[in-house]
Design a protein around this motif. Sequence first.
Motif, short mmCIF file in Angstrom:
data_model
loop_
_atom_site.label_atom_id
_atom_site.label_comp_id
_atom_site.label_asym_id
_atom_site.label_seq_id
_atom_site.Cartn_x
_atom_site.Cartn_y
_atom_site.Cartn_z
N ASP A 106 -7.12 44.59 2.17
CA ASP A 106 -7.68 44.42 0.83
C ASP A 106 -6.81 45.05 -0.27
OD1 ASP A 106 -9.93 43.03 1.68
OD2 ASP A 106 -11.01 44.88 2.15
N LYS A 107 -5.93 45.99 0.11
CA LYS A 107 -5.01 46.61 -0.85
C LYS A 107 -5.74 47.15 -2.08
CE LYS A 107 -1.11 43.74 0.57
NZ LYS A 107 -0.06 42.78 0.14
N LEU A 108 -6.63 48.08 -1.83
CA LEU A 108 -7.43 48.67 -2.91
C LEU A 108 -6.58 49.68 -3.69
CD1 LEU A 108 -10.29 48.81 -4.16
CD2 LEU A 108 -10.78 50.68 -2.57
N GLU A 109 -6.63 49.58 -5.01
CA GLU A 109 -5.84 50.46 -5.86
C GLU A 109 -6.69 50.99 -7.01
OE1 GLU A 109 -1.66 49.50 -6.82
OE2 GLU A 109 -2.29 49.60 -8.91
N LEU A 110 -6.68 52.30 -7.18
CA LEU A 110 -7.42 52.94 -8.27
C LEU A 110 -6.45 53.66 -9.20
CD1 LEU A 110 -10.71 54.92 -8.13
CD2 LEU A 110 -8.73 55.97 -9.22
N THR A 111 -6.58 53.39 -10.49
CA THR A 111 -5.75 54.04 -11.50
C THR A 111 -6.62 54.86 -12.44
OG1 THR A 111 -4.15 52.22 -11.45
CG2 THR A 111 -4.07 53.68 -13.36
N LEU A 112 -6.27 56.12 -12.60
CA LEU A 112 -6.97 57.01 -13.52
C LEU A 112 -5.99 57.49 -14.57
CD1 LEU A 112 -9.33 58.85 -14.48
CD2 LEU A 112 -8.52 60.54 -12.83
N ASP A 113 -6.34 57.26 -15.83
CA ASP A 113 -5.47 57.65 -16.95
C ASP A 113 -6.28 58.53 -17.90
OD1 ASP A 113 -3.66 57.93 -18.95
OD2 ASP A 113 -3.52 55.81 -19.48
N VAL A 114 -5.85 59.78 -18.08
CA VAL A 114 -6.50 60.70 -19.01
C VAL A 114 -5.50 61.07 -20.09
CG1 VAL A 114 -7.73 62.87 -19.31
CG2 VAL A 114 -7.95 61.61 -17.16
N SER A 115 -5.81 60.72 -21.34
CA SER A 115 -4.87 60.95 -22.43
C SER A 115 -5.62 61.24 -23.72
CB SER A 115 -3.95 59.73 -22.60
OG SER A 115 -4.74 58.58 -22.87
N GLU A 116 -4.86 61.63 -24.74
CA GLU A 116 -5.42 61.92 -26.06
C GLU A 116 -5.23 60.71 -26.96
OE1 GLU A 116 -5.11 65.39 -29.51
OE2 GLU A 116 -3.54 65.18 -28.00
N VAL A 117 -6.27 60.37 -27.73
CA VAL A 117 -6.16 59.26 -28.67
C VAL A 117 -6.56 59.73 -30.06
CG1 VAL A 117 -6.55 57.46 -26.95
CG2 VAL A 117 -8.51 58.47 -28.11
N ASP A 118 -5.95 59.20 -31.07
CA ASP A 118 -6.18 59.46 -32.50
C ASP A 118 -6.30 60.94 -32.85
OD1 ASP A 118 -8.93 60.13 -31.90
OD2 ASP A 118 -9.50 58.04 -32.14
N ASN A 119 -5.68 61.80 -32.03
CA ASN A 119 -5.64 63.25 -32.29
C ASN A 119 -7.02 63.90 -32.40
OD1 ASN A 119 -2.79 63.39 -32.41
ND2 ASN A 119 -2.83 62.63 -34.52
N LYS A 120 -8.04 63.20 -31.94
CA LYS A 120 -9.40 63.73 -32.05
C LYS A 120 -10.19 63.62 -30.75
CE LYS A 120 -10.02 62.60 -36.96
NZ LYS A 120 -10.83 61.79 -37.93
N ARG A 121 -9.82 62.66 -29.91
CA ARG A 121 -10.64 62.37 -28.74
C ARG A 121 -9.80 62.31 -27.47
NH1 ARG A 121 -13.96 57.09 -30.33
NH2 ARG A 121 -11.86 56.43 -30.92
N ILE A 122 -10.50 62.49 -26.36
CA ILE A 122 -9.89 62.37 -25.03
C ILE A 122 -10.41 61.10 -24.38
CG2 ILE A 122 -9.63 63.44 -22.75
CD1 ILE A 122 -8.23 64.92 -25.05
N ARG A 123 -9.50 60.32 -23.84
CA ARG A 123 -9.85 59.05 -23.22
C ARG A 123 -9.65 59.14 -21.72
NH1 ARG A 123 -6.52 54.66 -21.90
NH2 ARG A 123 -7.53 52.60 -21.88
N MET A 124 -10.73 58.87 -20.97
CA MET A 124 -10.66 58.81 -19.51
C MET A 124 -10.84 57.34 -19.11
SD MET A 124 -12.99 62.11 -18.44
CE MET A 124 -12.58 63.75 -19.03
N HIS A 125 -9.84 56.81 -18.49
CA HIS A 125 -9.83 55.37 -18.18
C HIS A 125 -9.65 55.19 -16.66
CE1 HIS A 125 -9.18 51.09 -19.05
NE2 HIS A 125 -8.21 51.14 -18.15
N ILE A 126 -10.64 54.59 -16.03
CA ILE A 126 -10.59 54.33 -14.58
C ILE A 126 -10.56 52.83 -14.35
CG2 ILE A 126 -11.74 54.67 -12.36
CD1 ILE A 126 -13.22 57.05 -13.67
N GLN A 127 -9.58 52.39 -13.58
CA GLN A 127 -9.47 50.95 -13.27
C GLN A 127 -9.25 50.78 -11.78
OE1 GLN A 127 -7.16 48.37 -15.92
NE2 GLN A 127 -6.13 47.50 -14.13
N ILE A 128 -10.08 49.94 -11.16
CA ILE A 128 -9.97 49.69 -9.72
C ILE A 128 -9.74 48.21 -9.49
CG2 ILE A 128 -11.08 49.93 -7.47
CD1 ILE A 128 -12.73 52.17 -8.53
N ASN A 129 -8.78 47.92 -8.65
CA ASN A 129 -8.45 46.53 -8.31
C ASN A 129 -8.48 46.39 -6.79
OD1 ASN A 129 -7.62 43.91 -8.28
ND2 ASN A 129 -5.58 44.28 -9.13
N GLY A 130 -9.29 45.46 -6.31
CA GLY A 130 -9.40 45.27 -4.86
C GLY A 130 -10.33 44.11 -4.56
N THR A 131 -10.90 44.13 -3.38
CA THR A 131 -11.84 43.08 -2.98
C THR A 131 -13.25 43.61 -3.05
OG1 THR A 131 -10.17 42.16 -1.47
CG2 THR A 131 -12.47 41.47 -1.15
#
Length: 292
Positions: free
Chosen positions: A214-239
Motif C-alpha cells: 500500500d506504500k503508506l506515507e505520512l507527512t507532518l509539517d510544522v511551521s510559522e505563518v504570517d509571523n503570528k501563527r503556527i501551522r500544523m499540517h498533516i497529510q497521509i497518502n495511502g490506501t
Amino acid sequence: MIDIKMNWFYRIIIHLVLSVVLFYFVFSLGSTYIYTFGHFNLENALANVSFKKYMSEIEEIFLIYFTLLGIIHGYFYLKKIKIIKAQESQIQIDLMNSRLNVLKAQLQPIFIFNTLDSISNLIETNEEKSQNLIADFGELFREIIESKDENLIPLRKEWEFLNKFISIAKLRYSEDVKFRIKLDHEIMDVLVPSLMLQPLVEYDLSFYRFNPEDKLELTLDVSEVDNKRIRMHIQINGTLKEGANLDTSNSNPVLENIKDRLSALYNNNFEFSMLKENNIIITTLLIPRIYG
C-alpha cells in the motif's frame, strides 16, 4: 468594624457616638493649641470648647465624619472586590486546567487500549517485536504521566512525544509506513498544546490499510505563518480501508475532544480543518504563536 457582622442600626448608633466623642476630643485639642500658641485668653478658650459651641457646629462635624467614613469604607470595599475578582480568576483558571486535564485523560485510554491490543496480537507471532513495543510504550506513558498537568509545552517536547509515538506506530502498524517530518527549528521553543499531534496522527492513520504493497506515507509539517501563527499540517497518502468515511462533525468524539481542548486554550482563536481528497487525508491546525 467593616469585617464585623453587625446590625445596621447598631452600626449607625456606634458611629454617631464615635463622631460626637472623637470630634469633641479633636475640637478640644484645637482650642488648647490656639490658647497655648495663639492669642486666646483662658475665658475665650473655655468658651470655645463649651458644649454649646460644639453643638452649634454638629452638622459640619457629622458631615466631615461620615464623609471620612464613606472614603474609608469605599477603600476597603474596593480592596475586597479586587481580592474577590482575583480569587474568581484563579478559580476560572483552575476549572479550565481541570477541564483540560479531563479532556486529555479521555484521549489517552484510546491510545492505551489500541497499543495493548497490538501487543496482545504480537506476543504470539513476534515476541521480540512485542517486547520492543512494550518498552517504547512504557517510556512514552511515563512521560505522559509526568507532563499530565502541562497544557502548553514547547514544540521541542511535543516532538519528543510524537517521535516516541512514531516508533510505537511503526511496530503497531507496519515498518513500511513512511513518516516525513518537517519542523522549523527556529520555532522549537514555541508553546503548543501537549499531546495534540499524537491523537491527530493516530486518528488519521485509523482510516488506512497497513500492507507493504500500500506504500503508506505520512507527512507532518510544522511551521510559522504570517509571523503570528503556527501551522500544523498533516497529510497521509495511502490506501483507504474499505468503507472508510471521514467524519468531521461535532458528533465525532475524538475530534470533538480535540476542538474542546483548543477552544479552552485559545478561546476559539484557532482554525482546524480536515478533508479527504481521493486517498489523501489532510489535517490543518492554525494556532496563535506563543512563547514561554
